[in-house]
Design a protein around this motif. Sequence first.
Motif, PDB file in Angstrom:
ATOM      1  N   VAL A 121       2.254  13.250  -9.285  1.00  0.00           N
ATOM      2  CA  VAL A 121       1.819  14.645  -9.138  1.00  0.00           C
ATOM      3  C   VAL A 121       2.966  15.537  -8.657  1.00  0.00           C
ATOM      4  O   VAL A 121       3.148  16.653  -9.147  1.00  0.00           O
ATOM      5  N   HIS A 122       3.769  15.037  -7.715  1.00  0.00           N
ATOM      6  CA  HIS A 122       4.744  15.886  -7.020  1.00  0.00           C
ATOM      7  C   HIS A 122       6.203  15.549  -7.332  1.00  0.00           C
ATOM      8  O   HIS A 122       7.109  16.210  -6.814  1.00  0.00           O
ATOM      9  N   GLY A 123       6.448  14.535  -8.154  1.00  0.00           N
ATOM     10  CA  GLY A 123       7.815  14.171  -8.493  1.00  0.00           C
ATOM     11  C   GLY A 123       8.476  13.318  -7.415  1.00  0.00           C
ATOM     12  O   GLY A 123       7.810  12.763  -6.537  1.00  0.00           O
ATOM     13  N   THR A 124       9.785  13.220  -7.468  1.00  0.00           N
ATOM     14  CA  THR A 124      10.542  12.388  -6.539  1.00  0.00           C
ATOM     15  C   THR A 124      10.565  13.018  -5.148  1.00  0.00           C
ATOM     16  O   THR A 124      10.813  14.216  -5.013  1.00  0.00           O
ATOM     17  N   PRO A 125      10.316  12.238  -4.096  1.00  0.00           N
ATOM     18  CA  PRO A 125      10.358  12.812  -2.738  1.00  0.00           C
ATOM     19  C   PRO A 125      11.764  13.244  -2.358  1.00  0.00           C
ATOM     20  O   PRO A 125      12.757  12.622  -2.747  1.00  0.00           O
ATOM     21  N   GLN A 126      11.862  14.319  -1.575  1.00  0.00           N
ATOM     22  CA  GLN A 126      13.165  14.804  -1.125  1.00  0.00           C
ATOM     23  C   GLN A 126      13.753  13.900  -0.036  1.00  0.00           C
ATOM     24  O   GLN A 126      14.966  13.803   0.115  1.00  0.00           O
ATOM     25  N   GLU A 127      12.886  13.247   0.718  1.00  0.00           N
ATOM     26  CA  GLU A 127      13.339  12.327   1.757  1.00  0.00           C
ATOM     27  C   GLU A 127      12.550  11.034   1.645  1.00  0.00           C
ATOM     28  O   GLU A 127      11.332  11.055   1.475  1.00  0.00           O
ATOM     29  N   LEU A 175       0.840  -1.201   0.000  1.00  0.00           N
ATOM     30  CA  LEU A 175       0.000   0.000   0.000  1.00  0.00           C
ATOM     31  C   LEU A 175       0.877   1.254   0.000  1.00  0.00           C
ATOM     32  O   LEU A 175       0.593   2.232  -0.702  1.00  0.00           O
ATOM     33  N   PHE A 176       1.972   1.234   0.761  1.00  0.00           N
ATOM     34  CA  PHE A 176       2.914   2.348   0.795  1.00  0.00           C
ATOM     35  C   PHE A 176       3.489   2.593  -0.606  1.00  0.00           C
ATOM     36  O   PHE A 176       3.547   3.744  -1.077  1.00  0.00           O
ATOM     37  N   LYS A 177       3.928   1.538  -1.288  1.00  0.00           N
ATOM     38  CA  LYS A 177       4.516   1.676  -2.621  1.00  0.00           C
ATOM     39  C   LYS A 177       3.492   2.207  -3.624  1.00  0.00           C
ATOM     40  O   LYS A 177       3.828   3.057  -4.470  1.00  0.00           O
ATOM     41  N   ASP A 178       2.253   1.729  -3.537  1.00  0.00           N
ATOM     42  CA  ASP A 178       1.215   2.183  -4.473  1.00  0.00           C
ATOM     43  C   ASP A 178       0.917   3.669  -4.286  1.00  0.00           C
ATOM     44  O   ASP A 178       0.833   4.430  -5.251  1.00  0.00           O
ATOM     45  N   LEU A 179       0.788   4.105  -3.009  1.00  0.00           N
ATOM     46  CA  LEU A 179       0.509   5.518  -2.738  1.00  0.00           C
ATOM     47  C   LEU A 179       1.696   6.394  -3.126  1.00  0.00           C
ATOM     48  O   LEU A 179       1.511   7.502  -3.652  1.00  0.00           O
ATOM     49  N   LYS A 180       2.892   5.908  -2.892  1.00  0.00           N
ATOM     50  CA  LYS A 180       4.086   6.661  -3.270  1.00  0.00           C
ATOM     51  C   LYS A 180       4.116   6.887  -4.779  1.00  0.00           C
ATOM     52  O   LYS A 180       4.422   7.995  -5.259  1.00  0.00           O
ATOM     53  N   LYS A 181       3.777   5.872  -5.534  1.00  0.00           N
ATOM     54  CA  LYS A 181       3.763   5.984  -6.998  1.00  0.00           C
ATOM     55  C   LYS A 181       2.729   7.019  -7.447  1.00  0.00           C
ATOM     56  O   LYS A 181       2.991   7.842  -8.335  1.00  0.00           O
TER      57      LYS A 181
END
Length: 499
Positions: free
Chosen positions: A435-441, A424-430
């Motif tokens: 929308v927001h690009g690569t996370p900074q952290e 679920l974490f991986k799906d939401l991250k994708k």
Amino acid sequence: MFIRKIMVSLAIAFLVICFTQINASAATITVFVNGAKQIYDQPPVTQNGRILVPIRGISERLGATVDWDLRAQTITIKNPGTTIFLKIGSKTPIVNGTKTQIDVPAQLINGRTMVPLRFVAEALKAGVAFDSQSKLISVTTKAFNEIVKRNEEKVVLVHKDKHGARFQYPEMGVIVSPSLVLTTYYAANHAESASIELSNGKELKIEGIVDMDSKNNLALMKLAEPTTVKPVTYKPTSNFIKGQKATAIKWQSGGSKGIEIRVDGSITYPDIATVYFANMPYSFKYPGSPMFNEKDALIGLVDKYGSYENKQYVRPLPDLKKWEHYFSMEHANIKTSGFYYELPQQKLKTFTNLSLGMTMDEVKTLEQGKLVSEFPRSLTYRNNVLGPDWYASYDFNRNLILNHMSYVNVADYSKMTRTQAEELFKDLKKRLEAVHGTPQELDRIWKHQSGENEMNARWLPKFNEEKPVVVLSVEDMVYLEQFRVEVYYFFDGSYKATN
């Protein structure tokens, strides 16, 4: 027999008077050495008008070493250029080979070796001032006084306005160029306008904020007009060393005042930071007091928090390379972002059909879930835009504009496995990355935090980027044997030019 009783009574009375005199004085005398309040396990006492303090407390604070010979009952105090020799009970100490006379000898009180404060301090080339009304003694060295004198004019108090009024908690800053003031992040954060106050009471207007660094608690602000105050020099310091000394300038109305800080240790928090502390009472009314080394270079700041168990926290000055080019720029060429503006200039897209910056009515129209609760500035839905297993919370500012939203998965946690939580974490991250690009952290493995295991992805805007903070989190709440998944959005405003 009668005469003997009288003599015994007089002797007892004499001892009681002496004992009472010593302890009464101990409760009222406060000693400061180079501006730092001293805490002794044996408080100061007075005898025959002379004030006695523990030998190590005064000598070591002034940079001297102390050698105690128990068998001979002698004390040797040394620093570069001075050697003092004292003997318990003797009124004839020796300073650099020359005998001298004192009114009250060194002596043992409650297991501590006590020495006349003024004699030792002045022999070590320090000045002593005594305020008889407040019972305050100030001991200062020449080097300390000179550092304070050369730098106090460069230290300022930063005032900001919030919600149309002056904020009641100002913080410190320093002049780093004729046009620029280096201060704390908190001094500039959410400032709708600002000014600085010099040590002579004069106020100078701030034109706007040049840049902010929340991680290092720093901000750079531009004056409306250049100042003639000489800027500080600075030396980035990656860490402090135990025993390292610095002079902090403590701003106060009518002039600045220095306090010598000696770093006594550090505490390292894994994956967070190392914090340094000095064992001393909290003595700073305003956070962010600058710390100077013996060469007048700015090397650190007194941290925002202190006073816990008589510990004052301090932080080294980080590398300022990203801002150095501003320091040599002409005043007119330094651009600012103005001051804080609460509302987004345009609606900010999220990974759902809602946007930050919408009105409450717009949210009610687009959110098709079941309304669970409604307050004047918040809404909570079940079976919301993300599906039946989610709760949605929407918070609005005073203008009823959406600036905070969170989505929490409320499926049966006890039936969710770690593998399912990770998927679920991986799906939401994708979906968020689309929308927001690569996370900074990004945490790629589970981390243990406060009794829980968790993974996080964070999208963090740079200073003055009109973007929201976005956090995706999955928590393995070990003690409850449950998992919790949350997506969090928050817009903290931006800074825009006022001209």
